[in-house]
Design a protein around this motif. Structure first.
Motif, PDB file in Angstrom:
ATOM      1  N   LYS A 188       0.926  -1.115   0.019  1.00  0.00           N
ATOM      2  CA  LYS A 188       0.011  -0.014  -0.092  1.00  0.00           C
ATOM      3  C   LYS A 188       0.988   1.095  -0.080  1.00  0.00           C
ATOM      4  O   LYS A 188       1.851   1.445   0.948  1.00  0.00           O
ATOM      5  N   PRO A 189       0.718   1.969  -1.007  1.00  0.00           N
ATOM      6  CA  PRO A 189       1.526   3.283  -1.000  1.00  0.00           C
ATOM      7  C   PRO A 189       1.283   4.190   0.192  1.00  0.00           C
ATOM      8  O   PRO A 189       0.145   4.156   0.556  1.00  0.00           O
ATOM      9  N   ALA A 190       2.097   5.111   0.261  1.00  0.00           N
ATOM     10  CA  ALA A 190       1.979   6.095   1.501  1.00  0.00           C
ATOM     11  C   ALA A 190       0.922   6.998   1.212  1.00  0.00           C
ATOM     12  O   ALA A 190       0.582   7.406   0.181  1.00  0.00           O
ATOM     13  N   THR A 191       0.487   7.579   2.227  1.00  0.00           N
ATOM     14  CA  THR A 191      -0.782   8.560   2.021  1.00  0.00           C
ATOM     15  C   THR A 191       0.014  10.091   1.660  1.00  0.00           C
ATOM     16  O   THR A 191       1.331  10.134   2.092  1.00  0.00           O
ATOM     17  N   PRO A 192      -0.722  10.860   1.009  1.00  0.00           N
ATOM     18  CA  PRO A 192      -0.078  12.047   0.482  1.00  0.00           C
ATOM     19  C   PRO A 192       0.804  12.811   1.816  1.00  0.00           C
ATOM     20  O   PRO A 192       0.164  12.916   2.947  1.00  0.00           O
ATOM     21  N   GLY A 193       1.762  13.233   1.370  1.00  0.00           N
ATOM     22  CA  GLY A 193       2.650  13.930   2.321  1.00  0.00           C
ATOM     23  C   GLY A 193       3.532  13.027   3.465  1.00  0.00           C
ATOM     24  O   GLY A 193       4.478  13.535   4.058  1.00  0.00           O
ATOM     25  N   MET A 194       3.230  11.663   3.093  1.00  0.00           N
ATOM     26  CA  MET A 194       3.970  10.560   3.878  1.00  0.00           C
ATOM     27  C   MET A 194       5.062   9.928   3.158  1.00  0.00           C
ATOM     28  O   MET A 194       5.832   8.686   3.528  1.00  0.00           O
ATOM     29  N   GLU A 195       5.199  10.408   1.962  1.00  0.00           N
ATOM     30  CA  GLU A 195       5.771   9.381   1.143  1.00  0.00           C
ATOM     31  C   GLU A 195       7.561   9.455   1.246  1.00  0.00           C
ATOM     32  O   GLU A 195       7.941   8.441   0.819  1.00  0.00           O
ATOM     33  N   GLY A 196       7.924  10.244   1.861  1.00  0.00           N
ATOM     34  CA  GLY A 196       9.335  10.122   2.371  1.00  0.00           C
ATOM     35  C   GLY A 196       9.736   9.150   3.412  1.00  0.00           C
ATOM     36  O   GLY A 196      10.718   8.918   3.966  1.00  0.00           O
ATOM     37  N   LYS A 197       8.671   8.803   4.262  1.00  0.00           N
ATOM     38  CA  LYS A 197       8.749   7.693   5.417  1.00  0.00           C
ATOM     39  C   LYS A 197       9.476   6.354   4.897  1.00  0.00           C
ATOM     40  O   LYS A 197       9.177   5.916   3.864  1.00  0.00           O
ATOM     41  N   GLU A 198      10.186   5.613   5.817  1.00  0.00           N
ATOM     42  CA  GLU A 198      10.472   4.551   5.496  1.00  0.00           C
ATOM     43  C   GLU A 198       9.614   3.517   5.674  1.00  0.00           C
ATOM     44  O   GLU A 198       8.752   3.489   6.403  1.00  0.00           O
ATOM     45  N   PRO A 199       9.436   2.607   4.525  1.00  0.00           N
ATOM     46  CA  PRO A 199       8.420   1.283   4.621  1.00  0.00           C
ATOM     47  C   PRO A 199       8.508   0.626   5.851  1.00  0.00           C
ATOM     48  O   PRO A 199       9.473   0.399   6.413  1.00  0.00           O
ATOM     49  N   ILE A 200       7.066   0.099   6.017  1.00  0.00           N
ATOM     50  CA  ILE A 200       7.178  -0.866   7.207  1.00  0.00           C
ATOM     51  C   ILE A 200       6.605  -2.084   7.097  1.00  0.00           C
ATOM     52  O   ILE A 200       5.676  -1.824   6.066  1.00  0.00           O
ATOM     53  N   LEU A 201       7.019  -3.163   7.213  1.00  0.00           N
ATOM     54  CA  LEU A 201       6.465  -4.432   6.903  1.00  0.00           C
ATOM     55  C   LEU A 201       5.896  -5.078   8.207  1.00  0.00           C
ATOM     56  O   LEU A 201       6.365  -5.341   9.164  1.00  0.00           O
ATOM     57  N   LEU A 202       4.436  -5.339   7.935  1.00  0.00           N
ATOM     58  CA  LEU A 202       3.849  -6.259   8.927  1.00  0.00           C
ATOM     59  C   LEU A 202       3.596  -7.573   8.585  1.00  0.00           C
ATOM     60  O   LEU A 202       3.603  -8.068   7.264  1.00  0.00           O
ATOM     61  N   GLN A 203       3.803  -8.483   9.540  1.00  0.00           N
ATOM     62  CA  GLN A 203       4.144  -9.849   9.186  1.00  0.00           C
ATOM     63  C   GLN A 203       3.548 -10.846  10.130  1.00  0.00           C
ATOM     64  O   GLN A 203       3.416 -10.807  11.469  1.00  0.00           O
ATOM     65  N   GLY A 204       2.888 -11.890   9.716  1.00  0.00           N
ATOM     66  CA  GLY A 204       2.313 -13.044  10.427  1.00  0.00           C
ATOM     67  C   GLY A 204       2.104 -14.222   9.569  1.00  0.00           C
ATOM     68  O   GLY A 204       2.546 -14.212   8.269  1.00  0.00           O
ATOM     69  N   HIS A 205       1.455 -15.268   9.923  1.00  0.00           N
ATOM     70  CA  HIS A 205       1.483 -16.391   9.273  1.00  0.00           C
ATOM     71  C   HIS A 205       0.128 -17.119   9.061  1.00  0.00           C
ATOM     72  O   HIS A 205      -0.731 -16.802   9.732  1.00  0.00           O
ATOM     73  N   MET A 206      -0.162 -17.625   7.963  1.00  0.00           N
ATOM     74  CA  MET A 206      -1.672 -18.113   7.478  1.00  0.00           C
ATOM     75  C   MET A 206      -1.913 -19.259   7.991  1.00  0.00           C
ATOM     76  O   MET A 206      -3.129 -19.639   8.324  1.00  0.00           O
TER      77      MET A 206
ATOM     78  N   SER B 119      -7.254  -1.514   5.218  1.00  0.00           N
ATOM     79  CA  SER B 119      -8.549  -1.046   4.729  1.00  0.00           C
ATOM     80  C   SER B 119      -9.018   0.185   5.240  1.00  0.00           C
ATOM     81  O   SER B 119      -9.821   0.850   4.984  1.00  0.00           O
ATOM     82  N   ASP B 120      -8.033   0.728   6.222  1.00  0.00           N
ATOM     83  CA  ASP B 120      -8.156   2.136   6.952  1.00  0.00           C
ATOM     84  C   ASP B 120      -7.814   3.126   5.960  1.00  0.00           C
ATOM     85  O   ASP B 120      -6.752   3.439   6.027  1.00  0.00           O
ATOM     86  N   GLU B 121      -8.972   3.939   5.417  1.00  0.00           N
ATOM     87  CA  GLU B 121      -8.842   4.942   4.591  1.00  0.00           C
ATOM     88  C   GLU B 121      -8.401   6.292   5.327  1.00  0.00           C
ATOM     89  O   GLU B 121      -7.925   7.256   4.925  1.00  0.00           O
ATOM     90  N   LYS B 122      -8.716   6.273   6.715  1.00  0.00           N
ATOM     91  CA  LYS B 122      -8.380   7.601   7.466  1.00  0.00           C
ATOM     92  C   LYS B 122      -7.063   7.371   7.790  1.00  0.00           C
ATOM     93  O   LYS B 122      -6.711   8.462   8.294  1.00  0.00           O
ATOM     94  N   LEU B 123      -6.353   6.498   7.941  1.00  0.00           N
ATOM     95  CA  LEU B 123      -5.106   6.200   8.613  1.00  0.00           C
ATOM     96  C   LEU B 123      -3.997   6.970   7.785  1.00  0.00           C
ATOM     97  O   LEU B 123      -3.652   6.677   6.403  1.00  0.00           O
ATOM     98  N   GLN B 124      -3.235   7.696   8.331  1.00  0.00           N
ATOM     99  CA  GLN B 124      -2.030   8.292   7.744  1.00  0.00           C
ATOM    100  C   GLN B 124      -0.776   7.581   7.896  1.00  0.00           C
ATOM    101  O   GLN B 124      -0.503   7.315   8.935  1.00  0.00           O
ATOM    102  N   HIS B 125      -0.140   7.280   6.829  1.00  0.00           N
ATOM    103  CA  HIS B 125       0.973   6.361   6.980  1.00  0.00           C
ATOM    104  C   HIS B 125       2.009   6.433   5.784  1.00  0.00           C
ATOM    105  O   HIS B 125       1.670   6.856   4.635  1.00  0.00           O
ATOM    106  N   GLY B 126       3.278   5.877   6.001  1.00  0.00           N
ATOM    107  CA  GLY B 126       4.142   5.852   5.142  1.00  0.00           C
ATOM    108  C   GLY B 126       4.063   4.476   4.182  1.00  0.00           C
ATOM    109  O   GLY B 126       2.996   4.004   4.494  1.00  0.00           O
ATOM    110  N   PRO B 127       4.874   4.151   3.168  1.00  0.00           N
ATOM    111  CA  PRO B 127       4.632   2.886   2.525  1.00  0.00           C
ATOM    112  C   PRO B 127       4.464   1.580   3.423  1.00  0.00           C
ATOM    113  O   PRO B 127       5.220   1.311   4.264  1.00  0.00           O
ATOM    114  N   LEU B 128       3.439   0.840   3.001  1.00  0.00           N
ATOM    115  CA  LEU B 128       3.191  -0.207   4.000  1.00  0.00           C
ATOM    116  C   LEU B 128       3.359  -1.677   3.097  1.00  0.00           C
ATOM    117  O   LEU B 128       2.975  -1.581   2.147  1.00  0.00           O
TER     118      LEU B 128
END
Length: 480
Positions: free
Chosen positions: A58-76, A127-136
């Protein structure tokens, strides 16, 4: 719906979908297709690597493009266990969820909160469209519970983030920065059959009612092992012939049920009954606090088979099970309160090749200690000249207390919760160390909500803890 009165309804609605899909280790196709379909519906880029892992972007929200990406991880995948009376079929039946008194559990089966809740938290964030974040990014791996297959097979070109939050831990307020490594010891012995005397009975001995649990996260609780209990009892009885033996379900689950049937003389019934009663009394006394509902049951029948396992082999196999170590071997001096090395005599049975077999799982944060305990387990089975195979070795995750990412997350956790997190290592195996070694420069930590009695039918999630962790992760990725 069962989650109508819960605060984070969207998160719980996502979670409901996950236990509804059969996803025992090795059978992840259903959950994989669900994740890909869900991503398409929500316009989220998703890929599958050659191993079968699923990755979200998921790309960063506007204004957060310069943030370092974060990876969330779990198993299926999940560990599938059920009560003795359950008719649940894990290959086709969805898990029935029960929500009561602030907890979420399953009816008569394991829940799969390990690690379905990580997937639900990631879906809620993506799926949270209100959340501000860098690249996910989010990585959902396969077959974590049976060999960390997905972590070993991850293709580094699919991952651009170098900061990873693994959501596979089970205790709130703790940030894990290290874990044990492991290895499996498999013993097999060809069966030699011999005729059964007419003056015998068939004796069936069962150990049930044990709590069981996760062989990494709960080995320190000193719960009983059903296989070891039966070996302890039968080691006191000579001149028997084994007929059947079964116990345990998964290599990372402390066995809560085991059964052994054998042939022995009718005349010895009073002696055998007395030995079992005396041993049962001892066992119940020893485990009164940590495993109070142990049941040892003996039944007999007069109908005899023509053949049973050779007496000498029967006695030697029981001796091997009796000698095989189980439980905590050493505690860590470097990290007080943490188990350093342990073993779990996990599974016994007779395979379709007419071989006796046993599976032991070894864990340690010290590589040499892991290997040494594996040799001790092997030595126990070499007393009956069993064939030994070592497999599934994976490295420990060495803690890095100086990690900038860990320090930043700890700072944010205190800012959010008003308390300092505990930063430590865990005896259970996590995927972080393997992913770190596969992806150069990756900096990982693990956290999660309160999840109790995993890998058992008593597994349950604490609702408020799940919601707090989900809220914190959103806060974290919006502020770093």
């Amino acid at each position: 719906m069962w989650y109508d009165n819960l605060k984070e309804k969207r998160l719980w609605a996502y979670f409901e979908n996950i236990p509804a899909i059969p996803r025992e280790s090795g059978d992840e196709e259903g959950i994989r297709q669900f994740l890909l379909s869900w991503a398409k519906k929500h316009s989220i880029e998703a890929k599958t690597d050659k191993t079968g892992n699923v990755i979200y972007y998921k790309p960063a929200t506007p204004g957060m493009e310069g943030k370092e990406p974060i990876l969330l991880q779990g198993h299926m995948d999940m560990v599938c266990v059920k009560t003795d009376t359950s008719t649940h079929d894990f290959t086709k039946d969805g898990i029935e969820i029960v929500c009561e008194n602030g907890i979420v559990r399953a009816k008569d089966t394991s829940l799969g909160g390990d690690n379905g809740i990580a997937i639900a938290i990631a879906m809620d964030i993506f799926s949270d469209e209100k959340l501000q974040h860098g690249p996910l990014e989010a990585l959902f791996t396969i077959s974590e519970e049976t060999g960390l297959t997905g972590a070993f097979g991850i293709e580094k070109e699919y991952i651009s983030a170098r900061r990873m939050i693994n959501l596979d831990s089970e205790e709130e307020d703790i940030i894990y920065i290290g874990c044990a490594g492991g290895i499996e010891v498999d013993a097999t012995k060809e069966i030699k059959w011999e005729p059964v005397d007419n003056n015998c009975l068939v004796y069936s001995l069962t150990a049930s009612g044990l709590l069981g649990g996760h062989s990494g996260g709960e080995i320190h609780k000193q719960r009983a092992n059903a296989i070891k209990l039966l070996a302890r009892i039968l080691h006191r009885i000579d001149s028997l012939q084994l007929l059947t033996i079964s116990g345990g379900t998964k290599r990372n689950v402390i066995p809560s049920l085991a059964s052994i049937s054998f042939v022995a003389s009718k005349e010895r019934l009073p002696i055998i009954t007395s030995i079992i009663e005396e041993a049962t009394k001892e066992i119940k006394g020893e485990y009164l606090i940590q495993d109070p509902d142990i049941s040892i049951c003996l039944t007999t029948e007069e109908e005899l088979p023509e053949l049973a396992i050779d007496r000498k082999l029967s006695q030697k196999w029981i001796t091997s099970l009796f000698l095989a170590p189980h439980g905590v071997a050493t505690n860590s001096l470097a990290l007080p309160g943490i188990v350093e090395t342990s073993s779990n005599l996990a599974i016994v049975g007779i395979n379709d090749k007419e071989q006796l077999y046993a599976v032991s799982s070894i864990r340690s944060s010290v590589e040499s200690a892991k290997n040494e305990l594996a040799y001790v387990v092997a030595a126990a089975f070499e007393t009956c000249k069993a064939d030994i195979i070592y497999s599934g070795s994976y490295p420990s995750w060495t803690p890095n207390p100086e990690s900038k990412f860990t320090k930043l997350v700890a700072q944010k956790y205190k800012e959010f919760t008003k308390k300092d997190p505990i930063i430590t290592a865990i005896h259970a195996g996590l995927e972080c160390g393997i992913i770190n070694s596969n992806i150069e420069g990756m900096d990982s930590l693990s956290m999660g909500p309160n999840l109790f009695d995993v890998h058992s039918t008593k597994e349950h999630l604490e609702v408020e803890s799940v919601e707090r962790i989900a809220e914190f992760v959103k806060f974290l990725i919006s502020t770093i």
